[in-house]
Design an enzyme around this catalytic site. Structure first.
Site, PDB file in Angstrom:
ATOM      1  N   SER A 256       0.725  -1.248  -0.041  1.00 46.19           N
ATOM      2  CA  SER A 256      -0.115   0.086   0.074  1.00 46.19           C
ATOM      3  C   SER A 256       0.875   1.339  -0.111  1.00 46.19           C
ATOM      4  O   SER A 256       0.550   2.321  -0.286  1.00 46.19           O
ATOM      5  CB  SER A 256      -0.965   0.074   1.367  1.00 46.19           C
ATOM      6  OG  SER A 256      -1.887  -0.875   1.188  1.00 46.19           O
TER       7      SER A 256
ATOM      8  N   GLN B 217     -23.545 -20.827  -0.106  1.00 44.49           N
ATOM      9  CA  GLN B 217     -24.477 -21.281   1.095  1.00 44.49           C
ATOM     10  C   GLN B 217     -25.779 -21.894   0.317  1.00 44.49           C
ATOM     11  O   GLN B 217     -26.382 -22.816   0.657  1.00 44.49           O
ATOM     12  CB  GLN B 217     -24.884 -20.192   1.761  1.00 44.49           C
ATOM     13  CG  GLN B 217     -25.575 -20.466   3.321  1.00 44.49           C
ATOM     14  CD  GLN B 217     -24.726 -21.275   4.173  1.00 44.49           C
ATOM     15  OE1 GLN B 217     -23.578 -21.470   4.257  1.00 44.49           O
ATOM     16  NE2 GLN B 217     -25.595 -22.106   4.824  1.00 44.49           N
ATOM     17  N   ILE B 218     -26.210 -20.983  -0.732  1.00 48.17           N
ATOM     18  CA  ILE B 218     -27.538 -21.360  -1.359  1.00 48.17           C
ATOM     19  C   ILE B 218     -27.206 -23.021  -2.096  1.00 48.17           C
ATOM     20  O   ILE B 218     -28.093 -23.765  -2.299  1.00 48.17           O
ATOM     21  CB  ILE B 218     -27.970 -20.529  -2.301  1.00 48.17           C
ATOM     22  CG1 ILE B 218     -28.569 -19.295  -1.503  1.00 48.17           C
ATOM     23  CG2 ILE B 218     -28.997 -21.159  -3.593  1.00 48.17           C
ATOM     24  CD1 ILE B 218     -28.825 -18.193  -2.376  1.00 48.17           C
TER      25      ILE B 218
ATOM     26  N   GLY C 189     -25.181 -25.104  -1.223  1.00 48.60           N
ATOM     27  CA  GLY C 189     -24.992 -26.279  -0.160  1.00 48.60           C
ATOM     28  C   GLY C 189     -23.712 -26.923  -0.469  1.00 48.60           C
ATOM     29  O   GLY C 189     -22.520 -26.368  -0.846  1.00 48.60           O
ATOM     30  N   GLY C 190     -23.729 -28.430  -0.212  1.00 42.68           N
ATOM     31  CA  GLY C 190     -22.482 -28.985  -0.509  1.00 42.68           C
ATOM     32  C   GLY C 190     -22.039 -28.991  -1.924  1.00 42.68           C
ATOM     33  O   GLY C 190     -20.706 -29.087  -2.366  1.00 42.68           O
TER      34      GLY C 190
ATOM     35  N   GLU D  54      -5.332  -3.300  -5.996  1.00 34.36           N
ATOM     36  CA  GLU D  54      -5.481  -1.687  -6.416  1.00 34.36           C
ATOM     37  C   GLU D  54      -5.959  -0.871  -5.073  1.00 34.36           C
ATOM     38  O   GLU D  54      -6.832   0.112  -5.228  1.00 34.36           O
ATOM     39  CB  GLU D  54      -6.601  -1.641  -7.391  1.00 34.36           C
ATOM     40  CG  GLU D  54      -6.201  -1.998  -8.909  1.00 34.36           C
ATOM     41  CD  GLU D  54      -4.965  -1.144  -9.414  1.00 34.36           C
ATOM     42  OE1 GLU D  54      -4.978  -0.009  -9.199  1.00 34.36           O
ATOM     43  OE2 GLU D  54      -4.167  -1.927  -9.878  1.00 34.36           O
TER      44      GLU D  54
END
Length: 384
Positions: free
Chosen positions: A131, A338-339, A341-342, A365
């Site tokens: 930075s 998450q939606i 799942g596995g 950036e």
């Protein structure tokens, strides 16, 4: 205010998305797993003018506006960030040459990029310098009509595939002022003393090439100096508003890709005898993902518009867009997994890759923390 895209911008968006679906999507997993640079895809992208998006027409580029470019980036990153970055980053460092380069430099370095004959990069970060750009230690000393460069650069995009790089060097160590004494110099990768080492094992954007560069008494002609000697740092700072806006567009693209795939999956995946999209908890996730993606898009588009219109709020907007869009990208990718799942935890589905790719938008950036510092500074200095 008119929030509609022009007919030309709509056409660009649709054509780029078709290209991404047809040319990138089928091979995205292969390039990610093997961590290899997509030269073959790049050839096709060049035919569409995507490798010279920001390069002026007189040098063979498309000379798209900042908003046009943001739209292109969004669509490419919605399909696969790794290959998308490989395409859009072929011009890294070109802004310095466009703005400050001599006519000879523009002909020599810009034209080959636009035609797909060369790849360039910008070499700024170092092993101990991220930075804090003013702490770079790579140095260039004048010896007759040549510059002799020594030092290391780290995390350089296109580092092991690039043909030349705009390198930030310390040229005047005794100059007064923290930000003076730095210069940008073009270094060709076939120069004696130049070596690169590809960095593997990255969390994401694996198709994009990243490397460490080593300069050991690398000699380049004095005419490779970009702009005025000692003004390199100040030259570089002028482009961060643009580059951060484009990273924001990357974030919007990743969020869009995650949201689109989640909606599709929620309508197809069944549990308890019905699509999981029928459940309110999933519906709320889908609604939030799309809402936040649209919010990030509007902020990013405003920042891109401001690039062309010299808006006094550009620096603030660029950092706001970068910080917010990158956060939305990470959050949407997380919810997408998450939606799923596995299924979202393996690379059979794209959301696993998007989840890994998203994080880099909060790092390169200028980190999230740096963006917040800039936003606060601008607000307090200008009294918005």
């Amino acid at each position: 205010m008119d929030f509609e895209l022009s007919d030309e911008q709509t056409q660009i968006r649709d054509e780029v998305r078709r290209f991404a679906e047809n040319e990138i999507a089928p091979v995205a997993q292969e390039y990610d797993v093997e961590e290899k640079f997509p030269f073959e895809v790049l050839e096709t992208a060049t035919e569409m003018g995507l490798t010279g998006a920001n390069i002026p027409m007189e040098y063979g580029g498309a000379e798209y506006s900042a908003l046009d470019t943001a739209i292109i980036i969004e669509e490419l990153f919605a399909v696969d960030p790794g290959i998308a970055l490989s395409i859009t980053a072929t011009t890294f460092g070109s802004d310095a040459i466009i703005e400050y380069g001599t006519e000879e430099q523009k002909e020599k370095f810009l034209a080959p990029i636009a035609s797909g004959e060369a790849i360039m990069g910008a070499a700024i970060s170092e092993p101990d310098t991220g930075s804090d750009v003013s702490s770079v230690s790579t140095n260039a000393e004048k010896d007759g009509d040549e510059w002799v460069i020594n030092g290391n650069k780290m995390w350089i995009t296109n580092g092991s595939v690039g043909d030349f790089f705009v390198v930030m060097c310390e040229t005047d160590p005794d100059a007064e002022g923290r930000y003076n004494g730095f210069s940008q110099i073009v270094v060709e990768s076939d120069r004696d003393g130049f070596t690169s080492e590809k960095i593997t094992g990255k969390l994401g954007i694996r198709a994009s090439d990243t490397a460490e560069l080593i300069f050991d008494d690398v000699r380049v002609p004095e005419e490779n100096l970009v702009g005025t000697r000692g003004m390199g740092f100040l030259q570089l700072m002028q482009f961060f508003d643009i580059t951060r806006t484009m990273v924001a567009a990357q974030g919007v693209g990743i969020a869009k890709g995650a949201a689109e795939r989640s909606l599709e999956y929620a309508q197809e995946r069944e549990q308890f005898g019905r699509p999981i999209g029928d459940f309110q908890s999933i519906q709320h996730k889908i609604a939030d993902m799309h809402t936040r993606t649209e919010a990030a898009r509007q902020l990013t588009y405003k920042s891109a518009w401001s690039v062309e219109h010299s808006d006094e709020q550009l620096t603030t907007l660029a950092s706001m867009a970068k910080e917010f869009a990158s956060r939305v990208a990470v959050d949407c990718a997380n919810e997408a997994v998450q939606i799923h799942g596995g299924s979202g935890y393996v690379n059979d589905f794209d959301v696993e890759r998007l989840y890994r790719d998203a994080k880099i938008t909060q790092i390169y950036e200028g980190t999230t923390e740096i963006q917040k510092n800039i936003i606060a500074r601008e607000l307090m200095d200008k009294g918005f």
